[in-house]
Structure formats: structure tokens, C-alpha cells
Design a protein around this motif. Structure first.
Motif, short mmCIF file in Angstrom:
data_model
loop_
_atom_site.label_atom_id
_atom_site.label_comp_id
_atom_site.label_asym_id
_atom_site.label_seq_id
_atom_site.Cartn_x
_atom_site.Cartn_y
_atom_site.Cartn_z
N MET A 81 14.96 80.59 12.83
CA MET A 81 13.68 81.27 12.78
C MET A 81 12.58 80.23 12.66
SD MET A 81 14.30 84.58 12.76
CE MET A 81 12.71 85.14 12.22
N ASP A 82 11.49 80.48 13.38
CA ASP A 82 10.34 79.59 13.25
C ASP A 82 9.09 80.42 13.43
OD1 ASP A 82 8.76 77.45 12.97
OD2 ASP A 82 9.32 76.46 14.84
N GLN A 83 8.29 80.48 12.39
CA GLN A 83 7.04 81.25 12.39
C GLN A 83 7.23 82.66 12.95
OE1 GLN A 83 4.38 78.64 14.42
NE2 GLN A 83 4.48 77.16 12.77
N GLY A 84 8.27 83.32 12.49
CA GLY A 84 8.46 84.71 12.85
C GLY A 84 9.19 84.95 14.15
N HIS A 85 9.49 83.88 14.87
CA HIS A 85 10.23 84.03 16.12
C HIS A 85 11.65 83.55 15.93
CE1 HIS A 85 6.66 84.80 18.61
NE2 HIS A 85 6.05 84.00 17.74
N ALA A 86 12.57 84.22 16.61
CA ALA A 86 13.93 83.70 16.64
C ALA A 86 13.97 82.70 17.79
CB ALA A 86 14.93 84.83 16.86
N VAL A 87 13.89 81.41 17.46
CA VAL A 87 13.74 80.41 18.52
C VAL A 87 15.09 79.95 19.07
CG1 VAL A 87 11.49 79.54 17.86
CG2 VAL A 87 13.53 78.62 16.75
N PHE A 88 16.14 80.20 18.31
CA PHE A 88 17.46 79.85 18.81
C PHE A 88 18.45 80.89 18.33
CE2 PHE A 88 21.66 78.02 18.03
CZ PHE A 88 21.97 77.55 19.28
N PHE A 106 17.40 71.39 19.73
CA PHE A 106 16.64 70.29 19.13
C PHE A 106 16.34 69.18 20.13
CE2 PHE A 106 18.24 72.32 15.27
CZ PHE A 106 17.04 72.45 14.61
N GLU A 107 17.06 69.16 21.24
CA GLU A 107 16.68 68.26 22.32
C GLU A 107 15.26 68.57 22.78
OE1 GLU A 107 19.13 68.06 25.95
OE2 GLU A 107 20.74 68.43 24.49
N THR A 108 14.97 69.87 22.86
CA THR A 108 13.65 70.25 23.34
C THR A 108 12.59 70.12 22.25
OG1 THR A 108 14.04 72.53 22.73
CG2 THR A 108 14.63 71.90 24.97
N ALA A 109 13.02 70.11 21.01
CA ALA A 109 12.06 69.98 19.91
C ALA A 109 12.58 68.96 18.92
CB ALA A 109 11.85 71.34 19.24
N PRO A 110 12.53 67.69 19.28
CA PRO A 110 13.17 66.67 18.44
C PRO A 110 12.51 66.50 17.07
CG PRO A 110 11.98 65.66 20.27
CD PRO A 110 11.92 67.12 20.49
N ASP A 111 11.24 66.88 16.94
CA ASP A 111 10.57 66.69 15.67
C ASP A 111 10.50 67.96 14.84
OD1 ASP A 111 10.12 64.01 16.12
OD2 ASP A 111 8.35 64.46 17.36
N HIS A 112 11.28 68.94 15.20
CA HIS A 112 11.27 70.21 14.48
C HIS A 112 11.66 69.99 13.02
CE1 HIS A 112 12.09 74.41 13.61
NE2 HIS A 112 11.37 74.67 14.68
N PRO A 113 10.86 70.54 12.07
CA PRO A 113 11.15 70.29 10.65
C PRO A 113 12.53 70.79 10.23
CG PRO A 113 9.47 72.00 10.90
CD PRO A 113 9.64 71.35 12.24
N ASP A 158 21.26 61.28 23.15
CA ASP A 158 22.10 60.61 24.15
C ASP A 158 23.44 61.31 24.26
OD1 ASP A 158 20.02 58.99 24.12
OD2 ASP A 158 21.02 57.27 23.18
N ALA A 159 24.04 61.53 23.08
CA ALA A 159 25.35 62.15 23.06
C ALA A 159 25.30 63.54 23.67
CB ALA A 159 25.87 62.22 21.63
N ALA A 160 24.21 64.24 23.39
CA ALA A 160 24.08 65.60 23.92
C ALA A 160 24.02 65.56 25.45
CB ALA A 160 22.83 66.26 23.35
N MET A 161 23.31 64.55 25.96
CA MET A 161 23.20 64.39 27.41
C MET A 161 24.57 64.18 28.05
SD MET A 161 19.98 64.50 28.15
CE MET A 161 18.32 63.97 27.80
N GLU A 162 25.38 63.42 27.31
CA GLU A 162 26.70 63.11 27.86
C GLU A 162 27.64 64.30 27.80
OE1 GLU A 162 27.94 59.67 25.62
OE2 GLU A 162 26.02 58.72 26.08
N GLY A 163 27.16 65.38 27.20
CA GLY A 163 27.97 66.59 27.18
C GLY A 163 29.08 66.60 26.16
#
Lengths: 571, 293
Positions: free
Chosen positions: A215-222, A233-240, A255-260
Motif C-alpha cells: 500500500m502506498d498513499q491509499g493505493h494498492a501499488v503492488f 522496486f525496480e520501477t521505484a528504487p527509492d521507495h521508502p 542487476d540480478a532482477a534483470m538477469e531473471g
């Protein structure tokens, strides 16, 4: 068929401008174990409470909540009460009756069950939980962990199909907390009950969850499998929220995520991932990278002035009770952040009370800057030298608004109104509290309350600050903030002594720490030394990196080592 | 047989109502003596001797006070012992004072064991029979008291250590005391709201509430209850027909008691001694059984 569905659920509290929830659509299948995570104020508690009609908050709600396919509004109250169980955060305040047996019976009494049926269900649940020895006890004799177990049991006797839990482990010590979570998992596996849990303690909750909702500011973001959260978190690397994730997930970089690669959740998988993906040519930050280890150098020159000293202290609460401290000695240097760790009931808080002069040892002495606490008078001791924050920050609030509450401290001390106002403003700005001035202290979030209490203690510029479990029930973002505040204080020469269960916090924040066991303190050491010597009682980062890297006990240091090794490999 | 305190709460209630009534509404010296003996010997059986003795010193003090005060204020009676300020201090009023003192001590001793035997659980059970909701309210009050006490301590020491009560002046202390109380009230309200939500979540508003109890009414309970009621019937008959009357004034009437009086005195003796007998009998049995472990 889904056991629970929300369709475009939107909610706004009265007199608020922003929605607490916006368009949350969720489908939970029977038997799922769902963890809802999010920073405080992200709307996760609001969402959870809206799922049970009886305790839904007041406000403007649109969208639908369906339980077993039936809209919430059309359900029989009896079905709603027994079908959806709810366990609250505070283990204390949700208990109604004075005795365990009666508490267990409370919900069933509401349902109007017969005496025989109630007795049978109580016998069954206490047998399943192994809490038969508690049944005859009075609830105020129970520990926090036992209370929360009782609360879970008192909900389960009503035979719910869906279990909602609002940060149930936030107020528990780590052992009671993991006990509680494993009980939940056991229930989920063995009875197929659906569990929806909001949690800060993702380190332990995520590996047992089937699904994570962020949840983030009232939205279910994931909304998906916990392993897949890395993608988000790839798309939001600085997410608190990232700091709140399990250590293994945090180390799993982009990097690891990119490698699947699959994202590790547990320490075990984290260890495997680290060894597979990253080399260890650079084993330690100290030797190879030429980076300085902060602790010994930082405090070496301060050896001569002990800000706090316990000299062979013996203490017990009553003549006939056992010794809590036995010849305990401790030296804390000026300007350091010293953490005292230790198991439950080992007397950590008692040690703090002795340092603060609230209780007096029957043998030995406590000294602050060389002066015995017994010789210091109240106004000097509590007005100038030290301040202590209790575990429950609510206990220090006396006024109706935060501003009055803070100003009052100084006015009582005989300062002029103008001066007091100025001082309050500067301290509040420092801690980021100024925008909350007109709120009632009880209406603040847990982290804000902790900060407000801290502000109250800091108004008198104490030379020694004692903190009793300052991170209890607080999220990762706040812990980080608190770490920063403490660092600022110590660099200004304030001595900070923290009593905590939170090894992760102590590893990041403390300059030195010690373990209290069997009435005495083990020798104080820097976190790097302390945690890298431990195998079990240590940070997750240390458990993951053990044998691969040396003296890496925080996520940051492991990450840095990973990076250094990557660079080396690239060369 | 069971220990007295293990009987059904309803039996215990019937028992205590009976003994308290009979102790308070007769001045028959034998009845009072029986009552006193029964109450005190039961206290000795269930509690540590030192604690009971400590209580007894207090009773004795009260005892002497009443025994001595009565003849000083009541000058009835025909057998003057001596004269004080021209007023007769009579044997009859002295004896009446002694009986009153015994009565009061007996009643206090009964209440002493009542507190230990009829625990909050049993009171809640009995209340639950009348009104389940009232019972749960009382139960949460009982739960709240120790919590409140602990929180009050926490608030005091928290405030002290954060430097809120640093003022040493008299007025400063009063003010800080008051603000601690108001903080406690705020905290209590908050706590009560959360407890209320938890009650709602578990269906407190539903109709048809029942009350759970672990107490079962068994044959032994019935036997003791019948005994109590039978004794009650006999004694009430005796009281109603005046057989148990005893006059101190103008002079102490020493008449041979009638048949009914003898029977009812015997019933009262048994009734008053019942808890002590059950307890002591059970202690002896326990010693015997323990040898077999």
C-alpha cells in the motif's frame, strides 16, 4: 469462489481532504496467506478494518466489500461477527475480561452458545495452542506474547473463515513475535483458514506469505507473489518501503532482477543467492577497501570521561524477589550511542531505571559524570543531566495539543512564554513536528508520538538521553530517521543509551553495544565485532554474509562489498 | 467430600447468606458463640496462622472497645457492678456488650473467609445468571483496575524521568500531580475505546447473550444445599416461634430451652462448623492420600 473481494474500495475520513483509500480492488481466495505492507499512514489499517463491518471506521465509503460473495451490508450480523475474526495491534486494550477462561468465552457468549459447547471449544483451542496452563490465570499476569496468543485464541473459538490481523506483533519482543507468526502459519496450513495480515516485520512475515499487497498513499501499488515484489522496486528504487523488506530481498539488486534470477526471501535463500551471484575477493571493508572502521577511532579519545557508570550494581525489586542485576558493571563514554540488548525479562529496562535514578541499587552505585545518582537532586538530575523516554510514548503526554504539551514543559520550568515558544519551535522543526502542532498527541501515529516524546525530552537539552525500546512497533522509514536523529545528538556530545530488542536497529545505529544476561553485562563491543561474532543472535545481513564476507553486519556494508566485488570482477 | 471453597457458587452464596443472617439477627449467646467458633476455625484452616492471628488482634481490640462501651452508654439491667458518675454499670449490659462484640467479630471473620472463598469469578458467575451483560461489565472493570494502577505508576515515573515534575515547590508538585491524573484519564478513555471496538468485533451487540461458567452443580452440591436449607427452615421456625429468644434486660433469663430450641441450636452448630469440618477433613484425607504418592 473468492472468500473476500473488494471492488474499487475508496474511503475518506470525515474532515480530511485526501482519500485514505483510493480504488482498492482485491480478490482473496480461500486459504491464502496475504501480507499487506506499507509505511504508516499508507492506509493498510483502514483497509483491514473496512473488511469487517462491525469495526469499520466512520467516513465516506464507496465501492464494495464482498465476503463469500455476499455484499457486506447484506450479511447477517451473526455471520459477520463469527465469520471474520479480527486481532488488533495492542495486545492489552483488546482484552475484555479479567480471566483467561472468561476472555476465551467472550465471543462465544455473544453468539449465545451453550455452556457445554463453549467448554468444549475452549478445551480444544487451548490444547491446540498449548496454553492450557494459562486458562485459570488472570490476564494482567500474562506477558505481551501470551496476551496476543490469547487474543488470537479468543477469536478462533468463534470459528472464523477469515482472519484479519492488524500488526499483531508490533508490540511484541522478537521471540514472541516469531512465535506468533509461526502459529499463524501453522493455523493457515493445518486448517486452511484465510489470513490477511498487516505487518512491519516483513523479515519474518514475507517468507511465510503467499501474497504481498503493497500500500502506498491509499493505493494498492503492488499485488502479487512476494518474490515478484522485486520487479516493483525496480520501477521505484527509492521507495521508502524498500527498507522494510527482508534483508535477502534488499540485497537482491536490480542487476540480478534483470538477469531473471529468483528473488530470495529467507536468509537461507539469501545466502545461496549471494554466493552464486557475487564473489568474495574483497572480504572485508576494513582491510581491502581501505575504509575506516568508524567505532574504535571515533571513541578512542573519549576513554577518560565515563558519562554513565554502573559500578558492581545489585538490584531486586522486593526483599523476597530474585536479583535482577547481580554485580553488573558498565561504562558508557560521553557522546556515544550505546545499546543494551538482551532477552525478555533480563532486566534491560531495569538497568535503564537504575541509570536514571528512578530506582536505587541496594549495593553498588550508579554514576553520571562521576557523580552518584543518589546525590543528585531531582531538578538537576531530570532537569539538566538526563531524560528518559519510556517504552510507551503516550505516558508522557499531558496536554490537548502537541504545541501546548511541549510548551508546558518549559513554562513549568519557569521560562518566559516567548523563550519557551521559540525553543519549542526550533526543536519541533529539527524533528519535523511543526506541521503537527495542533493535533492531539494521542492522534499522532506511533512514529510521530515517539518523535513528539523525544522532542519533549530534548527541550531541556539533556546531556544523557535514555531510550527504552524506541523502535517498538515502528516502521523501517522511522527507524532510519531515528538513527539520523541520534547520530546528530551524539555528534553534539549527547550520550544516548538505548535498550532494545531490535538487533537491526542496534547494528545500524549504535557505536557500541552490550548484551545483558543473567544479571550482568557482557563486555561492550562495536556492532561489527559483536554481531559478526554471533551466529544466532545477530542481524539478517550478518547471517547471510557470514563466511562469505567478514564483519559485514548491515545491509549497507554487504551491499558495498557486493559492489566492490562486482567492480573487481569487471576489472 | 470436597473442600468448602470447591462447592458450587450458588451453594456458597446460600451458605454465607444464612450464616450472616443468623449471626446478625440473634443475640442468643450460644448462637453467637457457635458462629464465632465456626468462622474463626475456618479462617485458621484456610489461611496461615500468623495472618489470622494478626487479624484477630484487630478483632480483639474492637471486641474490648464494644464490650466496654456498651455498659457505659446503656444502663439497663438490674445487677449493678459499680457506679460511675452516679450511673450504674450493670452486669447485664456488660454481658450484652460482650455478646455484641463476639457477634461483630464473628461477622467480620465470616466476611474474611467470604473474600477468599467467593472469588470474583464466582460472583461473576452468579451475576451472569441474572444478567450476562452486567457480568461482563463487572468483569472488564475488574480487569481494568490492575491495568490502571500499573499505568498510573508508569505515567508518574515516565513524567519524572522526562523532567516534567522537576519543580520542587509545593504548588509545582500539586500541579504535576494533577496533570498526571488527567493524563491517566486520557489514556483510560483511549483504552476504553479500543476495548469497545474489540467487544463490537466479537459481537457484543448481538441479542441472546449467554454466560459461560466452568461450575457444575453436582450431587454433593445438592446434598450440602439441602443441608443448608433444612437448617435454615429449622432455625427460621425457631426464630418465628420465639424459641431462640434471649433476654438480657432487665435480667438475664436462664430458662431451660425447649425441644425446638435444642434442635435449632444443634442445627446451627453444625451449620457454622460446616466449612471448618470440610476443610479439616479434607486436609486429613490429603495427608493420607499423599502417603500413597
Amino acid at each position: 469462489m473468492a472468500i473476500l473481494q473488494t471492488k474499487n474500495l475508496t474511503f475518506r475520513y470525515p474532515e480530511e481532504k485526501e482519500n485514505a483509500l483510493s480504488g482498492v480492488t482485491l480478490t482473496v481466495e480461500p486459504g491464502e496467506f496475504v501480507v499487506i505492507a506499507g509505511a504508516s499512514g499508507s492506509g493498510k489499517t483502514t483497509l483491514l478494518r473496512l473488511l469487517k463491518r462491525e469495526i469499520a471506521p466512520y467516513g465516506k465509503k464507496t465501492g464494495d466489500v464482498l465476503f463469500d460473495g455476499i455484499p457486506q451490508e447484506e450479511m447477517e450480523e451473526r455471520d459477520s461477527v463469527s465469520g471474520i475474526g479480527f486481532v488488533f495491534q495492542n495486545p492489552e486494550s483488546q482484552i475484555v475480561a479479567d480471566r483467561v477462561m472468561h476472555e476465551l468465552a467472550f465471543g462465544m457468549e455473544s453468539l449465545g452458545l451453550s455452556n457445554g459447547e463453549m467448554g468444549r471449544r475452549i478445551a480444544e483451542i487451548t490444547g491446540y495452542f498449548g496454553i492450557g496452563d494459562l486458562v485459570r490465570r488472570e490476564v494482567h499476569d500474562l506477558s505481551g506474547g501470551e496476551k496476543q496468543m490469547l487474543n488470537l485464541a479468543s477469536v478462533l473459538v468463534m470459528r472464523p473463515k477469515l482472519l484479519l490481523l492488524d500488526e499483531p506483533t508490533a508490540q511484541l519482543d522478537p521471540i514472541a513475535a516469531s512465535n506468533f507468526l509461526s502459529t499463524l502459519k501453522k493455523l493457515n496450513l493445518e486448517t486452511g483458514i484465510t489470513v490477511i495480515l498487516t505487518e512491519h516485520r516483513l523479515e519474518e512475515a514475507l517468507p511465510i506469505a503467499d501474497r504481498l499487497v503493497l500500500m502506498d498513499q491509499g493505493h494498492a501499488v503492488f499485488d502479487g507473489r512476494p518474490e515478484e515484489a522485486a520487479r516493483f522496486f525496480e520501477t521505484a528504487p527509492d521507495h521508502p518501503m524498500k527498507d522494510g523488506l527482508p534483508t535477502a530481498m534488499r540485497l537482491f539488486g536490480n542487476d540480478a532482477a534483470m538477469e531473471g534470477l529468483p528473488c530470495p526471501l529467507s536468509v537461507r535463500d539469501g545466502r545461496a543467492f549471494l554466493r552464486e551471484r557475487y564473489g568474495n575477493e574483497v572480504r572485508s571493508l576494513v582491510k581491502d577497501a581501505g575504509e575506516e572502521e568508524k567505532t574504535p577511532e571515533k571513541t578512542a579519545g573519549k576513554e577518560e570521561t565515563a558519562a554513565v557508570e554502573l559500578d558492581r550494581v545489585w538490584f531486586r525489586y522486593e526483599k523476597e524477589s530474585r536479583d535482577v542485576l547481580r554485580e553488573a558493571s558498565l561504562k558508557i563514554r560521553k557522546g556515544e550511542h550505546f545499546a543494551i540488548l538482551g532477552g525478555n525479562g533480563e532486566g534491560k529496562s531495569t538497568a535503564l531505571r537504575i541509570i536514571s535514578g528512578l530506582v536505587k541499587p541496594y549495593r553498588g552505585s550508579a554514576r553520571l559524570f562521576g557523580r552518584k545518582t543518589t546525590e543528585l537532586k531531582g531538578p538537576e538530575l531530570y532537569g539538566k543531566i538526563l531524560a528518559m523516554l519510556p517504552q510507551d510514548p503516550k505516558t508522557v503526554f499531558l496536554k490537548k495539543t502537541l504545541k501546548d504539551d511541549l510548551t508546558d514543559v518549559l513554562l513549568k520550568n519557569g521560562e518566559s512564554k516567548e523563550k519557551a515558544g521559540e525553543k519549542v519551535r526550533s526543536v519541533a522543526e529539527e524533528l519535523g513536528l511543526a506541521s503537527l502542532f495542533d493535533r492531539h498527541p494521542y492522534d499522532l501515529s506511533g512514529g510521530e508520538q515517539e518523535k513528539a516524546a523525544l522532542a519533549k525530552a530534548l527541550l531541556k537539552d539533556p546531556e544523557i538521553l535514555l531510550l527504552d525500546e524506541p523502535t517498538k512497533g515502528l516502521d523501517a522509514a522511522f527507524k532510519k530517521e531515528l538513527s539520523g536523529m541520534i547520530r546528530k545528538l551524539t555528534s553534539n556530545g549527547v550520550t544516548v543509551v538505548t535498550v532494545t530488542h531490535d538487533v537491526e536497529f542496534a547494528a545500524v545505529s549504535a557505536d557500541r553495544l552490550t548484551f545483558l544476561f543473567d544479571g550482568g553485562f557482557r563486555e561492550g563491543a562495536a556492532p561489527e565485532t559483536f554481531f559478526s561474532e554471533n551466529v544466532f543472535y545477530t542481524t539478517a545481513a550478518s547471517r547471510i554474509s557470514r563466511d562469505h564476507y567478514d564483519r559485514a553486519v548491515t545491509v549497507e556494508s554487504v551491499e558495498r562489498l557486493m559492489e566492490l566485488n562486482e567492480r573487481k570482477r569487471a576489472e | 467430600m470436597r473442600r468448602f471453597d470447591e462447592y458450587h457458587p450458588a451453594v456458597l452464596l446460600a451458605y454465607y447468606v444464612s450464616v450472616l443472617l443468623f449471626s446478625m439477627f440473634t443475640v442468643h449467646p450460644l448462637v453467637i458463640l457457635f458462629s464465632f467458633t465456626g468462622a474463626v476455625s475456618y479462617l485458621f484452616a484456610i489461611d496461615r496462622k500468623r495472618r489470622v492471628l494478626k487479624d484477630l488482634w484487630f478483632y480483639l481490640f474492637l471486641f474490648l472497645l464494644i464490650a466496654a462501651a456498651n455498659p457505659l452508654v446503656s444502663h439497663n439491667g438490674v445487677t449493678p457492678l459499680f457506679f460511675l458518675n452516679g450511673q450504674a454499670v450493670t452486669l447485664e449490659s456488660l454481658l450484652y456488650g460482650v455478646v455484641l462484640a463476639f457477634m461483630l467479630s464473628a461477622v467480620l471473620a465470616w466476611f474474611g473467609s467470604f473474600n477468599r472463598v467467593v472469588t470474583s469469578e464466582k460472583i461473576l458467575f452468579l451475576l451472569g445468571k441474572v444478567s450476562p451483560k452486567l457480568s461482563i461489565v463487572l468483569s472488564s472493570a475488574l480487569r481494568f483496575l490492575p491495568l490502571l494502577r500499573r499505568k498510573a505508576g508508569e505515567i508518574r515515573s515516565a513524567g519524572k524521568a522526562v523532567g516534567l515534575y522537576a519543580s520542587e515547590s509545593w504548588w509545582g508538585r500539586v500541579r504535576s500531580g494533577l496533570s498526571a491524573v488527567s493524563a491517566l484519564v486520557t489514556w483510560s478513555l483511549e483504552q476504553a475505546v479500543e476495548t469497545g471496538v474489540s467487544m463490537k468485533a466479537r459481537g457484543f451487540r448481538l441479542k441472546g447473550r449467554t454466560h459461560f461458567s466452568a461450575f457444575r452443580f453436582s450431587g454433593k452440591d445438592l446434598a450440602v444445599l439441602i443441608f443448608i436449607l433444612a437448617a435454615d427452615a429449622i432455625v427460621f421456625t425457631a426464630l418465628g416461634t420465639g424459641s431462640l429468644q434471649f433476654a438480657f434486660y432487665p435480667r438475664i433469663a436462664l430458662e431451660a430451652p425447649g425441644v425446638l430450641a435444642v434442635i435449632s441450636l444443634a442445627a446451627l452448630l453444625l451449620l457454622f462448623l460446616l466449612p471448618a469440618v470440610l476443610e479439616i477433613g479434607e486436609n486429613i484425607k490429603w495427608r493420607y492420600y499423599r502417603r500413597k504418592i
